[in-house]
Design a protein around this motif. Structure first.
Motif, PDB file in Angstrom:
ATOM      1  N   SER A 133      35.107  26.028  28.768  1.00 61.81           N
ATOM      2  CA  SER A 133      34.301  27.124  28.246  1.00 61.81           C
ATOM      3  C   SER A 133      33.098  26.567  27.497  1.00 61.81           C
ATOM      4  CB  SER A 133      35.131  28.018  27.323  1.00 61.81           C
ATOM      5  OG  SER A 133      35.587  27.297  26.200  1.00 61.81           O
ATOM      6  N   PHE A 134      32.001  27.315  27.564  1.00 62.79           N
ATOM      7  CA  PHE A 134      30.794  27.010  26.803  1.00 62.79           C
ATOM      8  C   PHE A 134      30.114  28.333  26.523  1.00 62.79           C
ATOM      9  CE2 PHE A 134      30.851  25.801  31.192  1.00 62.79           C
ATOM     10  CZ  PHE A 134      29.797  26.458  31.805  1.00 62.79           C
ATOM     11  N   GLY A 135      30.069  28.668  25.238  1.00 63.30           N
ATOM     12  CA  GLY A 135      29.559  29.988  24.864  1.00 63.30           C
ATOM     13  C   GLY A 135      30.418  31.084  25.478  1.00 63.30           C
ATOM     14  N   PRO A 170      32.943  16.441  30.059  1.00 65.35           N
ATOM     15  CA  PRO A 170      32.273  17.313  29.081  1.00 65.35           C
ATOM     16  C   PRO A 170      31.926  16.561  27.811  1.00 65.35           C
ATOM     17  CG  PRO A 170      34.636  17.742  29.143  1.00 65.35           C
ATOM     18  CD  PRO A 170      34.338  16.823  30.284  1.00 65.35           C
ATOM     19  N   GLY A 171      30.693  16.824  27.309  1.00 64.30           N
ATOM     20  CA  GLY A 171      30.258  16.172  26.089  1.00 64.30           C
ATOM     21  C   GLY A 171      29.787  14.743  26.279  1.00 64.30           C
ATOM     22  N   GLU A 172      29.784  14.255  27.531  1.00 66.17           N
ATOM     23  CA  GLU A 172      29.307  12.903  27.827  1.00 66.17           C
ATOM     24  C   GLU A 172      28.020  12.991  28.630  1.00 66.17           C
ATOM     25  OE1 GLU A 172      32.124  10.275  29.640  1.00 66.17           O
ATOM     26  OE2 GLU A 172      33.819  11.244  28.659  1.00 66.17           O
ATOM     27  N   THR A 173      27.139  12.017  28.410  1.00 66.45           N
ATOM     28  CA  THR A 173      25.905  11.963  29.182  1.00 66.45           C
ATOM     29  C   THR A 173      26.215  11.467  30.591  1.00 66.45           C
ATOM     30  OG1 THR A 173      24.592  11.515  27.215  1.00 66.45           O
ATOM     31  CG2 THR A 173      23.594  10.978  29.344  1.00 66.45           C
ATOM     32  N   VAL A 174      25.773  12.218  31.596  1.00 61.47           N
ATOM     33  CA  VAL A 174      25.963  11.850  33.001  1.00 61.47           C
ATOM     34  C   VAL A 174      24.585  11.529  33.573  1.00 61.47           C
ATOM     35  CG1 VAL A 174      26.889  12.559  35.236  1.00 61.47           C
ATOM     36  CG2 VAL A 174      27.936  13.419  33.124  1.00 61.47           C
ATOM     37  N   SER A 175      24.433  10.337  34.130  1.00 58.52           N
ATOM     38  CA  SER A 175      23.128   9.906  34.628  1.00 58.52           C
ATOM     39  C   SER A 175      22.715  10.699  35.859  1.00 58.52           C
ATOM     40  CB  SER A 175      23.153   8.417  34.977  1.00 58.52           C
ATOM     41  OG  SER A 175      23.955   8.190  36.122  1.00 58.52           O
ATOM     42  N   HIS A 211      23.681  24.697  26.090  1.00 58.24           N
ATOM     43  CA  HIS A 211      24.874  24.207  26.782  1.00 58.24           C
ATOM     44  C   HIS A 211      24.587  22.980  27.646  1.00 58.24           C
ATOM     45  CE1 HIS A 211      26.429  27.952  25.362  1.00 58.24           C
ATOM     46  NE2 HIS A 211      25.754  28.683  26.228  1.00 58.24           N
ATOM     47  N   LEU A 212      23.587  23.060  28.488  1.00 58.21           N
ATOM     48  CA  LEU A 212      23.252  21.990  29.437  1.00 58.21           C
ATOM     49  C   LEU A 212      21.957  21.314  28.970  1.00 58.21           C
ATOM     50  CD1 LEU A 212      23.586  20.343  31.967  1.00 58.21           C
ATOM     51  CD2 LEU A 212      22.796  22.309  33.308  1.00 58.21           C
ATOM     52  N   GLN A 213      22.126  20.178  28.303  1.00 51.48           N
ATOM     53  CA  GLN A 213      20.987  19.554  27.642  1.00 51.48           C
ATOM     54  C   GLN A 213      20.565  18.250  28.335  1.00 51.48           C
ATOM     55  OE1 GLN A 213      22.120  19.114  23.523  1.00 51.48           O
ATOM     56  NE2 GLN A 213      21.783  21.279  23.085  1.00 51.48           N
ATOM     57  N   THR A 214      19.290  17.931  28.176  1.00 50.11           N
ATOM     58  CA  THR A 214      18.731  16.683  28.690  1.00 50.11           C
ATOM     59  C   THR A 214      18.866  15.584  27.644  1.00 50.11           C
ATOM     60  OG1 THR A 214      17.095  17.879  30.018  1.00 50.11           O
ATOM     61  CG2 THR A 214      16.649  15.555  29.583  1.00 50.11           C
ATOM     62  N   VAL A 215      19.327  14.421  28.084  1.00 49.06           N
ATOM     63  CA  VAL A 215      19.317  13.230  27.238  1.00 49.06           C
ATOM     64  C   VAL A 215      18.200  12.351  27.788  1.00 49.06           C
ATOM     65  CG1 VAL A 215      20.616  11.255  26.368  1.00 49.06           C
ATOM     66  CG2 VAL A 215      21.792  13.428  26.838  1.00 49.06           C
ATOM     67  N   GLY A 219      20.014  11.157  31.293  1.00 46.43           N
ATOM     68  CA  GLY A 219      20.617  12.122  32.210  1.00 46.43           C
ATOM     69  C   GLY A 219      20.840  13.461  31.541  1.00 46.43           C
ATOM     70  N   TYR A 220      22.016  14.047  31.792  1.00 45.26           N
ATOM     71  CA  TYR A 220      22.318  15.377  31.268  1.00 45.26           C
ATOM     72  C   TYR A 220      23.714  15.402  30.654  1.00 45.26           C
ATOM     73  CZ  TYR A 220      18.314  16.877  34.072  1.00 45.26           C
ATOM     74  OH  TYR A 220      17.064  17.016  34.595  1.00 45.26           O
ATOM     75  N   VAL A 221      23.913  16.308  29.703  1.00 48.05           N
ATOM     76  CA  VAL A 221      25.216  16.492  29.089  1.00 48.05           C
ATOM     77  C   VAL A 221      25.516  17.995  29.021  1.00 48.05           C
ATOM     78  CG1 VAL A 221      24.198  16.450  26.759  1.00 48.05           C
ATOM     79  CG2 VAL A 221      26.654  16.008  27.063  1.00 48.05           C
ATOM     80  N   LEU A 222      26.754  18.367  29.339  1.00 46.75           N
ATOM     81  CA  LEU A 222      27.202  19.756  29.223  1.00 46.75           C
ATOM     82  C   LEU A 222      28.177  19.824  28.064  1.00 46.75           C
ATOM     83  CD1 LEU A 222      27.249  22.656  30.476  1.00 46.75           C
ATOM     84  CD2 LEU A 222      29.341  21.940  31.640  1.00 46.75           C
TER      85      LEU A 222
END
Length: 229
Positions: A133-135, A170-175, A211-215, A219-222
């Motif tokens: 879940s997110f929000g 979840p909560g980890e940066t994915v390249s 929820h879905l942010q850019t690092v 990469g991206y983290v959810l």
């Protein structure tokens, strides 16, 4: 430690597979082989393996794409990746897919054995939660179903695959490289477009996502949490 532990070797080099089968067998492991990812999937569909030894350079789908796809489904089996590419960038790229270890060819069999035992001692990675879940959103990984306040949200196949990969970590940066998968776009632009489209469905303000942010540069983290199904 190795008694009854079953290893799958995925490599198109039949000579290497044979050598590894005999060596690992002599060290107490059960061993199965596959020449490509199609054959590997057939074996994985009927057998629970303790470890996959996966070559990067395979005919058809390569090892990185296969690893990304496997990890995106939440499979628990650890992966040790082999490659003839020895550059640091290639090794880092392989580890960014989420595999457990990475060994460059040619290698000493004893080193491979030490790596295998080290990976197995760490234990099997935790299974990815089936519902996150997110929000106001909930995503069921087993059905690719996204809801917002219990109302279904339509996803394209690309958006669903993107959520599968992100919710596996979840909560980890994915390249971007790890997210490319079968898209095959080395620039990652296709993934950026998918992320933009997905944000329009997930965020109140897609330009300032919660929820879905850019690092930047990574990469991206959810930001999601496991929840009861």
């Amino acid at each position: 430690m190795s008694e009854n532990q079953h290893i799958l070797i995925v490599d198109d080099d039949s000579r290497l597979r044979g050598l590894l089968r005999r060596f690992l067998g002599d060290n107490g492991f059960r061993v199965s082989e596959a020449a490509d990812t199609t054959e590997a999937e057939r074996r994985l569909s009927g057998i629970e393996f303790d470890l996959i030894i996966l070559d990067v350079m395979l005919p058809g789908e390569d090892g990185r794409q296969f690893a990304i796809r496997l990890l995106g489904t939440g499979r628990q089996v650890p992966i040790l990746m082999l490659t003839a590419l020895g550059d640091a960038e290639d090794r880092i790229s392989g580890l960014e897919t989420g595999v457990d270890d990475y060994l460059t060819k040619p290698f000493e069999p004893k080193e491979l054995l030490l790596r295998i035992r080290s990976v197995l001692r760490r234990g099997i990675r935790p299974r990815a939660a089936s519902v996150l879940s997110f929000g106001a959103f909930r995503f069921d990984r087993s059905t690719n179903r996204l809801t917002c306040d219990s109302r279904p949200v339509r996803l394209t196949s690309g958006e669903a695959q993107l959520l599968q990969t992100l919710t596996a970590r979840p909560g980890e940066t994915v390249s971007r490289e790890a997210l490319v998968g079968d898209e095959g776009d080395p620039s990652g632009r296709a993934i950026d477009v998918q992320v933009t489209r997905l944000r329009r469905k997930l965020e109140d303000d897609p330009r300032q996502p919660e929820h879905l942010q850019t690092v930047r540069g990574e990469g991206y983290v959810l930001w999601a949490t496991a929840t009861d199904a």
